[in-house]
Design a protein around this motif. Structure first.
Motif, mmCIF file in Angstrom:
data_model
loop_
_atom_site.group_PDB
_atom_site.id
_atom_site.type_symbol
_atom_site.label_atom_id
_atom_site.label_comp_id
_atom_site.label_asym_id
_atom_site.label_seq_id
_atom_site.Cartn_x
_atom_site.Cartn_y
_atom_site.Cartn_z
ATOM 1 N N ILE A 250 137.999 32.223 113.628
ATOM 2 C CA ILE A 250 138.631 31.189 114.438
ATOM 3 C C ILE A 250 139.718 30.522 113.608
ATOM 4 C CG2 ILE A 250 138.265 29.055 115.758
ATOM 5 C CD1 ILE A 250 135.252 29.917 115.854
ATOM 6 N N TYR A 251 140.963 30.678 114.029
ATOM 7 C CA TYR A 251 142.092 30.042 113.350
ATOM 8 C C TYR A 251 142.511 28.800 114.121
ATOM 9 C CZ TYR A 251 143.221 33.613 109.850
ATOM 10 O OH TYR A 251 143.184 34.430 108.747
ATOM 11 N N LEU A 252 142.703 27.711 113.392
ATOM 12 C CA LEU A 252 143.150 26.450 113.994
ATOM 13 C C LEU A 252 144.377 25.947 113.251
ATOM 14 C CD1 LEU A 252 139.551 25.027 114.185
ATOM 15 C CD2 LEU A 252 141.008 25.287 116.212
ATOM 16 N N GLU A 253 145.318 25.412 114.020
ATOM 17 C CA GLU A 253 146.556 24.910 113.406
ATOM 18 C C GLU A 253 147.069 23.723 114.225
ATOM 19 O OE1 GLU A 253 149.805 27.605 111.600
ATOM 20 O OE2 GLU A 253 150.538 27.145 113.610
ATOM 21 N N PRO A 254 147.433 22.633 113.575
ATOM 22 C CA PRO A 254 147.914 21.482 114.342
ATOM 23 C C PRO A 254 149.200 21.803 115.097
ATOM 24 C CG PRO A 254 148.250 21.175 111.978
ATOM 25 C CD PRO A 254 147.417 22.386 112.115
ATOM 26 N N ALA A 255 149.374 21.185 116.236
ATOM 27 C CA ALA A 255 150.577 21.397 117.041
ATOM 28 C C ALA A 255 151.804 20.949 116.268
ATOM 29 C CB ALA A 255 150.470 20.643 118.361
#
Length: 256
Positions: A250-255
């Motif tokens: 699961i990759y997460l990145e701030p907008a």
């Protein structure tokens, strides 16, 4: 004499046609030895099938020697992947990933830099379907893999699906010689949920919640990622380059 002149005219027309054919072929397919020598193959391996379109860049032979066509010539073609390769660009000092693609009828094929490829959106009301996905009750399999991914996304409420992060998750789930696996860029968060069971045992979705809690991502923490972009993939093979069946990335990145 008249027949001789006519013969010369026919030969002249034939040469002209051949010349035009050569020009047309060259416009669509061009070889460059210098371009081929400017890259070095790092690895090449098969990959899962994904659907893309491309309207910029070009399509090449596997070592970039032949440029088959610019992608703006085939803007409506849906490309299906079956392999990928990493090339080291000697003069630029960095690597680039190319996907091998084929058209649906198999008449066109080649290698396209993955940055030029855009995922084909699924037909139908994808957004509303995803919003109402319930947790799958069955075991992980090719038929319900997408349901597993959609349900995993629901565990991160308010996140935004990101095609680029999905590609990164896919590279992590299906690594090649561990080159792509677990790469994390600046400002990104990677959550790797490892299947605690052996590869030959079924993996059920309910286990992901427990794995997230153990990894330090209970519901209260996951809620803080609302508004972030997310990409998810699940390894659904049978033990490949260190990834086990059921492993989730699961990759997460701030907008931005």
């Amino acid at each position: 004499m008249k027949k001789v002149i006519q013969g010369i005219m026919v030969i002249g027309v034939g040469v002209g046609i051949l010349g035009m054919s050569h020009v047309t072929a060259s416009a669509n397919s061009q070889y460059s030895g210098s371009r081929s020598k400017s890259v070095r193959l790092v690895w090449r391996k098969s990959m899962k099938q994904h659907a893309f379109t491309a309207t910029t860049g070009a399509r090449y032979s596997r070592h970039l020697g032949i440029r088959y066509s610019n992608n703006d010539v085939t803007p409506t073609v849906t490309w299906y992947t079956d392999a990928h390769e990493k090339l080291y660009k000697k003069y630029k000092g960095h690597n680039a990933i190319y996907y091998h693609v084929k058209s649906a009828d198999g008449t066109l094929q080649g290698w396209i830099w993955r940055g030029y490829l855009k995922p084909v959106a699924a037909t139908g009301a994808t957004t509303s379907q995803t919003a109402t996905v319930s947790e799958p009750q069955g075991k992980l399999g090719s038929k319900n893999e997408d349901q597993f991914k959609a349900a995993l996304k629901q565990l991160f409420p308010g996140t935004i699906s990101d095609a680029s992060l999905n590609r990164e998750a896919n590279s992590a789930a299906y690594p090649v010689d561990a080159v792509d696996g677990d790469y994390v860029g600046a400002n990104q968060t990677l959550i790797h949920l490892r299947n605690p069971k052996s590869d030959d045992q079924p993996f059920y979705f309910q286990a992901y919640k427990s794995l997230l809690n153990v990894a330090g991502y209970p519901a209260t923490v996951r809620a803080k990622y609302a508004g972030w972009h997310i990409g998810i993939d699940i390894h659904n093979g049978w033990g490949d380059e260190g990834a086990n069946r059921g492993d989730a990335y699961i990759y997460l990145e701030p907008a931005k």
